[in-house]
Write an enzyme that holds these catalytic residues in place. Structure first.
Site, short mmCIF file in Angstrom:
data_model
loop_
_atom_site.label_atom_id
_atom_site.label_comp_id
_atom_site.label_asym_id
_atom_site.label_seq_id
_atom_site.Cartn_x
_atom_site.Cartn_y
_atom_site.Cartn_z
N ARG A 90 1.00 -1.16 0.06
CA ARG A 90 0.03 0.04 -0.07
C ARG A 90 1.04 1.35 0.07
NH1 ARG A 90 -3.95 -2.75 3.66
NH2 ARG A 90 -5.94 -2.59 2.77
N LEU B 242 1.22 3.01 5.29
CA LEU B 242 1.56 1.79 6.50
C LEU B 242 0.35 1.51 7.34
CD1 LEU B 242 5.19 2.67 7.37
CD2 LEU B 242 4.46 0.69 5.98
N LYS C 65 -13.99 3.82 13.29
CA LYS C 65 -14.34 4.69 14.69
C LYS C 65 -14.51 6.21 14.52
CE LYS C 65 -13.80 0.70 16.02
NZ LYS C 65 -13.88 0.04 14.85
N VAL D 24 -19.83 -8.13 14.28
CA VAL D 24 -19.21 -6.71 14.70
C VAL D 24 -19.32 -5.70 13.62
CG1 VAL D 24 -17.06 -5.44 15.69
CG2 VAL D 24 -17.68 -7.69 16.46
N ASP E 22 -4.09 -12.41 11.58
CA ASP E 22 -5.26 -12.87 10.87
C ASP E 22 -5.05 -14.06 10.17
OD1 ASP E 22 -6.59 -10.73 12.14
OD2 ASP E 22 -7.51 -9.87 10.41
N HIS F 55 -5.49 -6.39 18.17
CA HIS F 55 -4.67 -6.65 19.22
C HIS F 55 -4.08 -7.91 19.43
CE1 HIS F 55 -8.97 -6.60 20.27
NE2 HIS F 55 -8.80 -7.32 21.24
N HIS G 132 -15.09 8.13 42.37
CA HIS G 132 -16.75 8.45 42.32
C HIS G 132 -16.63 9.86 41.96
CE1 HIS G 132 -20.84 8.67 43.27
NE2 HIS G 132 -20.59 9.91 43.60
#
Length: 462
Positions: free
Chosen positions: A35, A38, A51, A179, A309, A318, A441
């Protein structure tokens, strides 16, 4: 001919992290990438751009539904789709340039072009052949379609095409309730599209906790997404920039159809190893097209390794990063370890969904005695103040030892909250350890503590 200690093929999260770690450990390192930028699928056409669109569409949702209630009044913003895509592209550019900077900083050579392995110890890029003591394949994955469904990236699109649509469609059909389909379906639903999700199984997000699945689907339906479950897509016909999706319901074999401006095929991904020359080398592959490796990521050929993958395991950025670091450290003589029982999964819709460890069904199937600690975000002060009370935290712990076995969250910032539990699980913590840890809190994280308390004598604010 250049000579290296390590050449990594692919610059996605697994590849670039591996390359940087190799260089940090004193190995002369190069990374092959065809590509122009990167970062692989994740940074260019996957995690990062999706996202960006999820964030911008969520801001629109907040303006349309919650601003007035907070006293922020005025005309609702309109969608400038061209500018939204420009924002997305700018986010991609910042991230990919960041990887390029890190390569230069760590003295990793970028071999520009598509790589192949003519023989062990050699990598060919373009017309040049480079030598390497070790070769690491991090070639990632590609979109997997269905028989009878042709992706043209115009009317029938993959996740890549869905990030570059010319306009927001009036009607969108999403094939697959995993997903990717639910994240991008959520984006276009918020932007005004009528979104119909068609799923072969009877539950969304296959493999997740059953209670999370039901709550998640119910929440998305409230947000406007329509679901057709237990349906097998038969085909997609396109004509004049429109599409017709035909499907059969498994319960009665009845055939139906639905029309759309855009069809998103989100039926998963498969390992991408085309052009590497693995057949000629004799690299052993699985029936699913994955490269077979041992516990140290070594393939059946000495000197050749694989991560991410393209090997067994969840297709998560991750997970690939952890394998990249472990593989690099192994080559440097260290003794790395990846704990595959503590790899979180996150869905970045609103509310977010996150999970780590075992589901209730898995524990039942294993005959494990367990207990459940659950707490609703409606009992969390910060969540209520931020219109984020939907959802819950559920912690599963061993009934006898109280050791945390898994956790499942649907709610605000679930993707960040899950890591507290990941750290606890890495150290073999009990639910009581979490329950006795002081939490600031008001924060969303208090819901995690309350769920841990619910594994014992009970939550305080339930």
């Amino acid at each position: 001919m250049a000579s290296y200690d390590v050449i990594i093929i692919g610059s996605g999260p697994g590849g670039y992290v591996c390359a940087i770690r190799c260089a940090q450990l004193g190995l002369k390192t190069a990374c092959v990438e065809g590509r122009d930028t990167l970062g692989g699928t994740c940074l260019n056409v996957g995690c990062i751009p999706s996202k960006a669109l999820l964030h911008s569409s969520h801001m629109l949702h907040e303006a349309e539904h919650n601003f007035a209630a907070m006293g922020l009044k005025g005309k609702s913003p309109s969608v400038d789709w061209k500018q939204m895509l420009s924002y997305k592209d700018d986010v991609i550019g910042q991230n990919t340039k960041g990887i390029e900077f890190l390569f230069k900083k760590n003295k990793v050579d970028w071999l520009k072009g598509w790589g192949s392995i003519p023989e062990a110890g050699k990598v060919k890029v373009g017309d040049e052949v480079h030598e390497a003591k070790h070769i690491i394949i991090a070639s990632g994955s590609e979109v997997s379609s269905l028989p009878g469904v042709e992706i043209d990236e115009k009317t029938v699109v993959s996740s890549t095409g869905a990030l570059e649509l010319k306009k927001v469609p009036n009607d969108m059909v999403v094939i697959g309730a995993g997903v990717i389909g639910l994240e991008l379906g959520s984006v276009y639903s918020r932007l005004g599209a009528n979104v119909t999700v068609i799923e072969f199984l009877d539950a969304v997000t296959p493999g997740m906790d059953a209670e999370i699945q039901k709550t998640f689907q119910r929440t998305l339906k409230k947000q406007g997404l329509k679901f057709v479950m237990g349906a097998a897509v038969q085909g997609v016909e396109t004509k004049g920039g429109k599409a017709t999706v035909t499907y059969k319901l498994r319960k009665d074999d009845s055939e139906h159809s639905v029309d759309a401006d855009t069809v998103l095929v989100a039926t998963g991904r498969r390992p991408y190893t085309d052009g590497l020359g693995l057949d000629k080398l004799g690299v052993e592959m699985s029936d699913r097209g994955q490269i077979k490796t041992d516990a140290h990521y070594k393939t059946s050929i000495d000197g050749i390794y694989a991560i991410g993958d393209c090997i067994d395991g969840p297709m998560l950025a991750h997970k690939a990063e952890d394998e990249g670091m472990a593989c690099a450290e192994g080559l440097a003589g260290q003794k790395p370890h990846v704990n595959y029982d503590v790899i979180p999964g996150v869905i970045y819709t609103h509310p977010e969904v996150a999970a780590v460890g075992a589901t209730e069904q898995q524990l039942k199937d294993a005959g494990r005695d367990y207990k459940v600690g659950k707490f609703s975000f409606m009992g969390n002060g910060r969540a209520k103040a931020n219109f984020a009370g939907d959802g819950f935290v559920k912690i599963l712990a061993d009934k006898t030892t109280d050791r945390i076995l898994g956790a499942h969250i649907i709610g605000p910032m679930a993707g960040d909250l899950i890591h507290e539990i990941c750290v606890a699980m890495e150290f073999g913590a009990a639910a009581e350890d979490l329950a006795r840890t002081c939490h600031a809190h008001p924060t969303y994280s208090e819901a995690v503590r309350e769920a841990a308390l619910a594994c014992g004598d009970g939550a305080i604010h339930a």
